[in-house]
Design a protein around this motif. Structure first.
Motif, short mmCIF file in Angstrom:
data_model
loop_
_atom_site.label_atom_id
_atom_site.label_comp_id
_atom_site.label_asym_id
_atom_site.label_seq_id
_atom_site.Cartn_x
_atom_site.Cartn_y
_atom_site.Cartn_z
N LEU A 33 23.86 -21.81 -1.23
CA LEU A 33 23.48 -20.82 -2.23
C LEU A 33 24.42 -20.91 -3.43
N ASN A 34 23.83 -20.78 -4.61
CA ASN A 34 24.57 -20.80 -5.87
C ASN A 34 25.27 -22.14 -6.11
N THR A 35 24.66 -23.22 -5.62
CA THR A 35 25.16 -24.57 -5.89
C THR A 35 23.98 -25.42 -6.39
N ILE A 36 24.31 -26.53 -6.99
CA ILE A 36 23.27 -27.44 -7.47
C ILE A 36 22.48 -28.04 -6.31
N TRP A 37 23.10 -28.13 -5.13
CA TRP A 37 22.44 -28.71 -3.97
C TRP A 37 21.29 -27.84 -3.48
N ALA A 38 21.33 -26.55 -3.76
CA ALA A 38 20.22 -25.67 -3.38
C ALA A 38 18.96 -26.01 -4.17
N ILE A 39 19.12 -26.61 -5.33
CA ILE A 39 17.97 -27.00 -6.15
C ILE A 39 17.54 -28.43 -5.82
N VAL A 40 18.51 -29.31 -5.60
CA VAL A 40 18.22 -30.74 -5.44
C VAL A 40 17.68 -31.07 -4.05
N LEU A 41 18.36 -30.66 -3.00
CA LEU A 41 18.02 -31.12 -1.65
C LEU A 41 16.67 -30.63 -1.10
N PRO A 42 16.30 -29.34 -1.27
CA PRO A 42 15.01 -28.93 -0.69
C PRO A 42 13.81 -29.67 -1.27
N SER A 43 13.92 -30.16 -2.48
CA SER A 43 12.78 -30.86 -3.08
C SER A 43 13.06 -32.35 -3.27
N ALA A 44 13.96 -32.91 -2.48
CA ALA A 44 14.36 -34.30 -2.66
C ALA A 44 13.20 -35.27 -2.42
N ILE A 45 12.39 -35.02 -1.45
CA ILE A 45 11.22 -35.89 -1.19
C ILE A 45 10.08 -35.03 -0.68
N SER A 46 8.90 -35.37 -1.13
CA SER A 46 7.72 -34.64 -0.64
C SER A 46 6.97 -35.53 0.34
N ALA A 47 6.23 -34.91 1.19
CA ALA A 47 5.47 -35.66 2.19
C ALA A 47 4.43 -36.55 1.52
N TRP A 48 3.81 -36.07 0.47
CA TRP A 48 2.80 -36.86 -0.22
C TRP A 48 3.41 -38.12 -0.82
N ASN A 49 4.54 -37.99 -1.51
CA ASN A 49 5.20 -39.15 -2.10
C ASN A 49 5.64 -40.14 -1.02
N LEU A 96 8.61 -40.70 -11.82
CA LEU A 96 8.06 -39.85 -12.88
C LEU A 96 7.44 -38.58 -12.32
N PHE A 97 6.70 -38.70 -11.22
CA PHE A 97 6.13 -37.51 -10.58
C PHE A 97 7.21 -36.52 -10.20
N HIS A 98 8.27 -37.03 -9.59
CA HIS A 98 9.37 -36.17 -9.16
C HIS A 98 10.10 -35.57 -10.36
N ALA A 99 10.32 -36.38 -11.39
CA ALA A 99 11.02 -35.88 -12.59
C ALA A 99 10.22 -34.78 -13.27
N GLY A 101 8.01 -32.82 -11.85
CA GLY A 101 8.05 -31.65 -10.96
C GLY A 101 9.37 -30.90 -11.05
N GLU A 102 10.47 -31.63 -11.08
CA GLU A 102 11.78 -30.98 -11.19
C GLU A 102 11.99 -30.38 -12.57
N TRP A 103 11.51 -31.07 -13.59
CA TRP A 103 11.68 -30.57 -14.96
C TRP A 103 10.96 -29.24 -15.15
N ASN A 104 9.80 -29.10 -14.54
CA ASN A 104 9.02 -27.88 -14.69
C ASN A 104 9.40 -26.80 -13.68
N SER A 105 10.29 -27.10 -12.77
CA SER A 105 10.64 -26.17 -11.70
C SER A 105 11.60 -25.09 -12.19
N TRP A 106 11.27 -23.87 -11.91
CA TRP A 106 12.16 -22.76 -12.22
C TRP A 106 12.26 -21.79 -11.03
N PHE A 107 11.30 -21.85 -10.13
CA PHE A 107 11.24 -20.87 -9.05
C PHE A 107 12.41 -20.98 -8.09
#
Length: 187
Positions: A33-49, A96-99, A101-107
């Motif tokens: 919580l309150n670290t950059i890893w909370a944003i990076v790791l949960p969305s590191a790879i999606s099942a579809w990709n 590009l898909f991941h970038a 998705g991450e660029w538009n992510s705010w939630f």
């Protein structure tokens, strides 16, 4: 040996997610919580990709890998010198898909970050858009310039949030063209 079971488990995660509360508890339990890893790791790879990349890797001829093994190459050498250069098209597309998705992510930032200094740009832009809501009922004729200023700010925020991704696309376009051409060749 276990590839069919692993694929079923990966596909299962596409249809049935854990939900917001278990995700929050997991991130909190891992101390992220309150670290950059909370944003990076949960969305590191999606099942579809992962499925798309696996399918692409399976389309690489086995003869290439076998000939490299006959020549004495180990698995890491084969991956980095043969498979990865052939896969630059799919890596660029998934990147590009991941970038985007991450660029538009705010939630995720709203949920996992409390320190305002760590907020990503999209969260600040979201705040600007929401705080500049225009209530047409309360506006009078003297508020026209204020209304125009708010509208200009909203348009500027939209441009600021769109331009960086638009600037990345021309550099990756050659990989899209290669990927289309590779996919169209039949043996």
């Amino acid at each position: 040996m276990w590839k069919k079971l692993m694929m079923m488990l990966i596909v299962f995660t596409m249809f049935f997610g854990g939900g917001l509360i278990p995700s929050f508890l997991l991130v909190k339990g891992l101390g992220m919580l309150n670290t950059i890893w909370a944003i990076v790791l949960p969305s590191a790879i999606s099942a579809w990709n992962l499925i798309v990349m696996r399918t692409f890797f399976q389309s690489i001829p086995d003869e290439l890998i076998e000939s490299a093994k006959i020549d004495g190459a180990n698995d890491m050498y084969i991956f980095f010198r043969i498979v990865l250069p052939l896969s630059m098209a799919i890596v660029a597309v998934i990147g590009l898909f991941h970038a985007v998705g991450e660029w538009n992510s705010w939630f995720n930032a709203v949920i996992y970050l409390r320190n305002r200094e760590m907020y990503p740009l999209q969260l600040f832009l979201r705040e600007i858009l929401i705080e500049n809501r225009i209530d047409n009922v309360t506006l009078t004729t003297t508020d026209i310039s204020a209304m125009q200023a708010k509208r200009i700010i909203k348009y500027a925020v939209i441009i600021v949030s769109t331009v960086p991704i638009l600037l990345v696309y021309p550099f990756l376009q050659k990989y899209f063209v290669k990927g289309i051409l590779i996919g169209s060749l039949k043996e």
